[in-house]
Design a protein around this motif. Structure first.
Motif, PDB file in Angstrom:
ATOM      1  N   VAL A 187       0.831  -1.205   0.000  1.00  0.00           N
ATOM      2  CA  VAL A 187       0.000   0.000   0.000  1.00  0.00           C
ATOM      3  C   VAL A 187       0.865   1.255   0.000  1.00  0.00           C
ATOM      4  O   VAL A 187       0.579   2.231  -0.694  1.00  0.00           O
ATOM      5  CB  VAL A 187      -0.953  -0.007   1.218  1.00  0.00           C
ATOM      6  CG1 VAL A 187      -1.736   1.302   1.304  1.00  0.00           C
ATOM      7  CG2 VAL A 187      -1.903  -1.188   1.141  1.00  0.00           C
ATOM      8  N   VAL A 188       1.931   1.241   0.791  1.00  0.00           N
ATOM      9  CA  VAL A 188       2.886   2.346   0.841  1.00  0.00           C
ATOM     10  C   VAL A 188       4.288   1.758   0.809  1.00  0.00           C
ATOM     11  O   VAL A 188       4.485   0.565   1.033  1.00  0.00           O
ATOM     12  CB  VAL A 188       2.699   3.203   2.113  1.00  0.00           C
ATOM     13  CG1 VAL A 188       1.356   3.911   2.113  1.00  0.00           C
ATOM     14  CG2 VAL A 188       2.836   2.345   3.373  1.00  0.00           C
ATOM     15  N   ASP A 189       5.266   2.621   0.530  1.00  0.00           N
ATOM     16  CA  ASP A 189       6.651   2.182   0.596  1.00  0.00           C
ATOM     17  C   ASP A 189       7.375   2.948   1.696  1.00  0.00           C
ATOM     18  O   ASP A 189       6.868   3.933   2.234  1.00  0.00           O
ATOM     19  CB  ASP A 189       7.376   2.357  -0.745  1.00  0.00           C
ATOM     20  CG  ASP A 189       7.298   3.780  -1.279  1.00  0.00           C
ATOM     21  OD1 ASP A 189       7.273   4.718  -0.454  1.00  0.00           O
ATOM     22  OD2 ASP A 189       7.267   3.955  -2.503  1.00  0.00           O
ATOM     23  N   VAL A 190       8.580   2.499   2.015  1.00  0.00           N
ATOM     24  CA  VAL A 190       9.323   3.064   3.129  1.00  0.00           C
ATOM     25  C   VAL A 190       9.665   4.525   2.881  1.00  0.00           C
ATOM     26  O   VAL A 190       9.573   5.371   3.787  1.00  0.00           O
ATOM     27  CB  VAL A 190      10.602   2.239   3.379  1.00  0.00           C
ATOM     28  CG1 VAL A 190      11.453   2.876   4.469  1.00  0.00           C
ATOM     29  CG2 VAL A 190      10.244   0.804   3.753  1.00  0.00           C
ATOM     30  N   GLU A 191      10.061   4.856   1.650  1.00  0.00           N
ATOM     31  CA  GLU A 191      10.443   6.234   1.346  1.00  0.00           C
ATOM     32  C   GLU A 191       9.268   7.197   1.528  1.00  0.00           C
ATOM     33  O   GLU A 191       9.445   8.317   2.002  1.00  0.00           O
ATOM     34  CB  GLU A 191      10.983   6.316  -0.091  1.00  0.00           C
ATOM     35  CG  GLU A 191      12.293   5.594  -0.295  1.00  0.00           C
ATOM     36  CD  GLU A 191      13.379   6.105   0.637  1.00  0.00           C
ATOM     37  OE1 GLU A 191      13.398   7.336   0.886  1.00  0.00           O
ATOM     38  OE2 GLU A 191      14.178   5.297   1.119  1.00  0.00           O
ATOM     39  N   TYR A 192       8.081   6.750   1.165  1.00  0.00           N
ATOM     40  CA  TYR A 192       6.904   7.601   1.337  1.00  0.00           C
ATOM     41  C   TYR A 192       6.623   7.847   2.813  1.00  0.00           C
ATOM     42  O   TYR A 192       6.298   8.977   3.217  1.00  0.00           O
ATOM     43  CB  TYR A 192       5.691   6.954   0.665  1.00  0.00           C
ATOM     44  CG  TYR A 192       4.410   7.728   0.868  1.00  0.00           C
ATOM     45  CD1 TYR A 192       4.156   8.887   0.148  1.00  0.00           C
ATOM     46  CD2 TYR A 192       3.464   7.300   1.800  1.00  0.00           C
ATOM     47  CE1 TYR A 192       2.982   9.595   0.334  1.00  0.00           C
ATOM     48  CE2 TYR A 192       2.291   8.002   1.997  1.00  0.00           C
ATOM     49  CZ  TYR A 192       2.053   9.151   1.261  1.00  0.00           C
ATOM     50  OH  TYR A 192       0.900   9.861   1.458  1.00  0.00           O
ATOM     51  N   LEU A 193       6.758   6.811   3.633  1.00  0.00           N
ATOM     52  CA  LEU A 193       6.519   6.972   5.061  1.00  0.00           C
ATOM     53  C   LEU A 193       7.551   7.910   5.682  1.00  0.00           C
ATOM     54  O   LEU A 193       7.216   8.696   6.577  1.00  0.00           O
ATOM     55  CB  LEU A 193       6.563   5.604   5.751  1.00  0.00           C
ATOM     56  CG  LEU A 193       5.408   4.648   5.409  1.00  0.00           C
ATOM     57  CD1 LEU A 193       5.614   3.309   6.092  1.00  0.00           C
ATOM     58  CD2 LEU A 193       4.073   5.248   5.842  1.00  0.00           C
TER      59      LEU A 193
END
Length: 263
Positions: A187-193
């Motif tokens: 759903v999301v990736d680490v960089e986005y978080l």
């Protein structure tokens, strides 16, 4: 054609509903069994839970019961809630037993640690609230009591107050599990978080303001651990993503792919 999950069988809807009913009955049975074992100690349990407040009551002050049935119903209610919390491993085990047949092998390898971690983190959140947050909050409340006002807390109001905090901190400590799940399913990736970290910090304080009593101490004591647990979730999620990106061993066939044909 994609393979069906391991051990998947074509079961009619009635069979699924029957299994669901059986597992729900087991959950209810576990809760009531624990409740009946604890009911004799209901008064002792309430005394233990109320200890953080009674420690800071003024000399000569006691907790009070404003309703006629409160001396019986309040410990009764607390014992039922404690039974529910203690039965949580059984409940989650039944949930796992219901959904596990529909999962692939690689999904099970991730799901089992997450399930165990969710139980441990929930209890850790409650322990954090009881041993660290409660003494600070009640000491603050006792210190700001206006002159001429006697601090005598109703036992039912106190129970509602501490159960709200127990639940808030228990759920808040589940943040690493939620973050890992979001990263794992894509759903999301680490960089986005990492990019939205400032907004997450603000959101933690907003959630702390909503879930806790209207004082800055309890709000901060919930918001800061939420932020740190969010960072822990990012770290665990990045490790899982790194492991998923590695090529499988030559002698290991992925469980969700058909084996290579023999030459």
């Amino acid at each position: 054609m994609s393979r069906l999950p391991e051990n998947d069988q074509e079961m009619p809807l009635v069979s699924h509903l029957t299994e669901l009913r059986t597992r729900l009955l087991r959950c209810v049975g576990a809760i009531f069994l624990i409740f009946f074992c604890l009911f004799y100690f209901a008064q002792t349990i309430y005394t233990l839970v109320s200890a953080p407040l009674r420690k800071y009551l003024p000399e000569g002050a006691t907790m009070i019961a404003t309703d006629v049935a409160s001396p019986f119903l309040t410990p009764f209610k607390l014992t039922m809630i404690v039974a529910l919390f203690l039965a949580m491993p059984v409940i989650l085990h039944q949930v796992w037993g219901f959904i596990a047949p529909g999962l692939y092998k690689h999904e099970k390898r991730i799901a089992v640690p997450l399930l165990i971690s969710s139980i441990i983190l929930f209890y850790a959140g409650m322990a954090f609230a009881y041993f660290l947050v409660f003494p600070i909050i009640f000491h603050f409340f006792a210190s700001v009591t206006p002159e001429g006002v006697s601090m005598m807390t109703d036992i039912a109001s106190y129970l509602d107050f501490v159960m709200t905090l127990f639940f808030a901190f228990g759920v808040a400590f589940e943040i690493p599990v939620a973050v890992v799940l979001l990263i794992w399913i894509g759903v999301v990736d680490v960089e986005y978080l990492r990019k939205i970290r400032p907004y997450v910090i603000i959101g933690c304080f907003v959630v702390g303001m909503i879930l806790t009593p209207p004082d800055i101490f309890s709000q901060t004591l919930l918001a800061v651990p939420m932020w740190l647990l969010f960072e822990l979730g990012i770290l665990a999620g990045s490790l899982i993503r790194k492991r998923q990106s590695e090529p499988p061993d030559e002698d290991e066939t992925p469980s969700d792919q058909p084996p290579a044909p023999l030459s």
